[in-house]
Design a protein around this motif. Structure first.
Motif, PDB file in Angstrom:
ATOM      1  N   VAL A  21       0.844  -1.200   0.000  1.00 41.97           N
ATOM      2  CA  VAL A  21       0.000   0.000   0.000  1.00 41.97           C
ATOM      3  C   VAL A  21       0.879   1.250   0.000  1.00 41.97           C
ATOM      4  O   VAL A  21       0.627   2.198  -0.751  1.00 41.97           O
ATOM      5  CB  VAL A  21      -0.972   0.014   1.203  1.00 41.97           C
ATOM      6  N   ALA A  22       1.920   1.240   0.814  1.00 44.65           N
ATOM      7  CA  ALA A  22       2.832   2.383   0.886  1.00 44.65           C
ATOM      8  C   ALA A  22       3.454   2.656  -0.475  1.00 44.65           C
ATOM      9  O   ALA A  22       3.561   3.819  -0.899  1.00 44.65           O
ATOM     10  CB  ALA A  22       3.916   2.137   1.932  1.00 44.65           C
ATOM     11  N   LYS A  23       3.851   1.606  -1.175  1.00 47.56           N
ATOM     12  CA  LYS A  23       4.459   1.758  -2.505  1.00 47.56           C
ATOM     13  C   LYS A  23       3.463   2.408  -3.463  1.00 47.56           C
ATOM     14  O   LYS A  23       3.817   3.322  -4.212  1.00 47.56           O
ATOM     15  CB  LYS A  23       4.913   0.406  -3.034  1.00 47.56           C
ATOM     16  N   GLU A  24       2.226   1.961  -3.441  1.00 42.72           N
ATOM     17  CA  GLU A  24       1.186   2.545  -4.300  1.00 42.72           C
ATOM     18  C   GLU A  24       0.928   4.009  -3.946  1.00 42.72           C
ATOM     19  O   GLU A  24       0.622   4.813  -4.815  1.00 42.72           O
ATOM     20  CB  GLU A  24      -0.119   1.754  -4.183  1.00 42.72           C
ATOM     21  N   MET A  25       1.061   4.335  -2.660  1.00 47.50           N
ATOM     22  CA  MET A  25       0.843   5.709  -2.193  1.00 47.50           C
ATOM     23  C   MET A  25       2.061   6.600  -2.441  1.00 47.50           C
ATOM     24  O   MET A  25       1.976   7.811  -2.353  1.00 47.50           O
ATOM     25  CB  MET A  25       0.529   5.712  -0.683  1.00 47.50           C
ATOM     26  N   GLY A  26       3.203   5.967  -2.716  1.00 50.73           N
ATOM     27  CA  GLY A  26       4.429   6.730  -2.941  1.00 50.73           C
ATOM     28  C   GLY A  26       5.036   7.275  -1.664  1.00 50.73           C
ATOM     29  O   GLY A  26       5.633   8.351  -1.643  1.00 50.73           O
ATOM     30  N   ILE A  27       4.870   6.515  -0.578  1.00 47.72           N
ATOM     31  CA  ILE A  27       5.404   6.929   0.725  1.00 47.72           C
ATOM     32  C   ILE A  27       6.228   5.789   1.323  1.00 47.72           C
ATOM     33  O   ILE A  27       6.068   4.639   0.925  1.00 47.72           O
ATOM     34  CB  ILE A  27       4.274   7.333   1.706  1.00 47.72           C
ATOM     35  N   PRO A  28       7.070   6.102   2.319  1.00 47.45           N
ATOM     36  CA  PRO A  28       7.816   5.033   2.997  1.00 47.45           C
ATOM     37  C   PRO A  28       6.864   4.091   3.747  1.00 47.45           C
ATOM     38  O   PRO A  28       5.833   4.526   4.273  1.00 47.45           O
ATOM     39  CB  PRO A  28       8.719   5.776   3.986  1.00 47.45           C
ATOM     40  N   ALA A  29       7.225   2.827   3.817  1.00 55.80           N
ATOM     41  CA  ALA A  29       6.395   1.836   4.499  1.00 55.80           C
ATOM     42  C   ALA A  29       6.196   2.179   5.972  1.00 55.80           C
ATOM     43  O   ALA A  29       5.110   1.963   6.518  1.00 55.80           O
ATOM     44  CB  ALA A  29       7.004   0.446   4.362  1.00 55.80           C
ATOM     45  N   ASN A  30       7.236   2.754   6.606  1.00 55.25           N
ATOM     46  CA  ASN A  30       7.081   3.079   8.030  1.00 55.25           C
ATOM     47  C   ASN A  30       6.069   4.211   8.242  1.00 55.25           C
ATOM     48  O   ASN A  30       5.417   4.268   9.278  1.00 55.25           O
ATOM     49  CB  ASN A  30       8.424   3.377   8.690  1.00 55.25           C
ATOM     50  N   SER A  31       5.919   5.101   7.269  1.00 59.91           N
ATOM     51  CA  SER A  31       4.907   6.161   7.380  1.00 59.91           C
ATOM     52  C   SER A  31       3.508   5.556   7.348  1.00 59.91           C
ATOM     53  O   SER A  31       2.644   5.908   8.159  1.00 59.91           O
ATOM     54  CB  SER A  31       5.052   7.175   6.247  1.00 59.91           C
ATOM     55  N   TYR A  32       3.298   4.644   6.413  1.00 61.84           N
ATOM     56  CA  TYR A  32       1.986   3.995   6.335  1.00 61.84           C
ATOM     57  C   TYR A  32       1.715   3.183   7.605  1.00 61.84           C
ATOM     58  O   TYR A  32       0.604   3.209   8.140  1.00 61.84           O
ATOM     59  CB  TYR A  32       1.883   3.090   5.098  1.00 61.84           C
ATOM     60  N   SER A  33       2.727   2.510   8.090  1.00 58.78           N
ATOM     61  CA  SER A  33       2.581   1.718   9.315  1.00 58.78           C
ATOM     62  C   SER A  33       2.133   2.597  10.484  1.00 58.78           C
ATOM     63  O   SER A  33       1.289   2.200  11.288  1.00 58.78           O
ATOM     64  CB  SER A  33       3.908   1.037   9.645  1.00 58.78           C
ATOM     65  N   ARG A  34       2.692   3.796  10.559  1.00 59.78           N
ATOM     66  CA  ARG A  34       2.309   4.733  11.633  1.00 59.78           C
ATOM     67  C   ARG A  34       0.860   5.169  11.506  1.00 59.78           C
ATOM     68  O   ARG A  34       0.198   5.429  12.502  1.00 59.78           O
ATOM     69  CB  ARG A  34       3.240   5.942  11.640  1.00 59.78           C
ATOM     70  N   TRP A  35       0.380   5.285  10.277  1.00 60.08           N
ATOM     71  CA  TRP A  35      -1.039   5.621  10.095  1.00 60.08           C
ATOM     72  C   TRP A  35      -1.915   4.515  10.664  1.00 60.08           C
ATOM     73  O   TRP A  35      -2.874   4.794  11.375  1.00 60.08           O
ATOM     74  CB  TRP A  35      -1.373   5.811   8.620  1.00 60.08           C
ATOM     75  N   GLU A  36      -1.575   3.277  10.343  1.00 58.23           N
ATOM     76  CA  GLU A  36      -2.380   2.161  10.847  1.00 58.23           C
ATOM     77  C   GLU A  36      -2.295   2.025  12.361  1.00 58.23           C
ATOM     78  O   GLU A  36      -3.286   1.707  13.004  1.00 58.23           O
ATOM     79  CB  GLU A  36      -1.965   0.841  10.176  1.00 58.23           C
ATOM     80  N   SER A  37      -1.123   2.274  12.916  1.00 55.76           N
ATOM     81  CA  SER A  37      -0.962   2.117  14.367  1.00 55.76           C
ATOM     82  C   SER A  37      -1.569   3.279  15.146  1.00 55.76           C
ATOM     83  O   SER A  37      -1.766   3.184  16.349  1.00 55.76           O
ATOM     84  CB  SER A  37       0.516   1.989  14.732  1.00 55.76           C
ATOM     85  N   GLY A  38      -1.831   4.377  14.457  1.00 57.29           N
ATOM     86  CA  GLY A  38      -2.399   5.540  15.133  1.00 57.29           C
ATOM     87  C   GLY A  38      -1.350   6.513  15.646  1.00 57.29           C
ATOM     88  O   GLY A  38      -1.683   7.529  16.240  1.00 57.29           O
ATOM     89  N   ALA A  39      -0.071   6.218  15.404  1.00 48.98           N
ATOM     90  CA  ALA A  39       0.988   7.121  15.841  1.00 48.98           C
ATOM     91  C   ALA A  39       0.934   8.440  15.069  1.00 48.98           C
ATOM     92  O   ALA A  39       1.238   9.491  15.611  1.00 48.98           O
ATOM     93  CB  ALA A  39       2.357   6.469  15.668  1.00 48.98           C
ATOM     94  N   ASN A  40       0.540   8.367  13.802  1.00 46.41           N
ATOM     95  CA  ASN A  40       0.348   9.542  12.949  1.00 46.41           C
ATOM     96  C   ASN A  40      -0.941   9.353  12.177  1.00 46.41           C
ATOM     97  O   ASN A  40      -1.470   8.240  12.102  1.00 46.41           O
ATOM     98  CB  ASN A  40       1.501   9.695  11.938  1.00 46.41           C
TER      99      ASN A  40
END
Length: 100
Positions: A21-40
């Motif tokens: 999903v992160a690749k499709e969004m053009g963002i780092p995987a850790n950024s997407y992970s933070r969205w799912e975890s609620g950190a960001n």
């Protein structure tokens, strides 16, 4: 349900990894992970892109502030210490000038 919980649900429904999903969004995987975890939380433009990607309206999650992180909570205390040190230095300079 939070935006992170919804993103996790949509991603798992499509049997995708966070990295995919992160690749499709053009963002780092850790950024997407933070969205799912609620950190960001994703910004409004990212929410629009996610809505298009998953084919589901996520606009109800726009403009909701991300929670403060540990780093954000610690910053005022650190800055307060710097402020106190600067104030002491200024007081000392004023006293020395008055003694002249």
């Amino acid at each position: 349900m939070t935006i992170g919980e919804k993103l996790t649900e949509l991603r798992k429904k499509k049997k995708l990894t966070q990295a995919a999903v992160a690749k499709e969004m053009g963002i780092p995987a850790n950024s997407y992970s933070r969205w799912e975890s609620g950190a960001n939380k994703p910004g409004n433009a990212s929410i629009k892109k996610l809505s298009d990607y998953f084919g589901e309206d996520l606009s109800g999650y726009k403009d909701k502030a991300a929670p403060a992180t540990k780093k954000d909570k610690a910053a005022p205390a650190k800055n307060a210490k710097k402020g106190k040190a600067a104030a002491k230095k200024a007081d000392k300079a004023v006293k020395e000038k008055a003694d002249e």
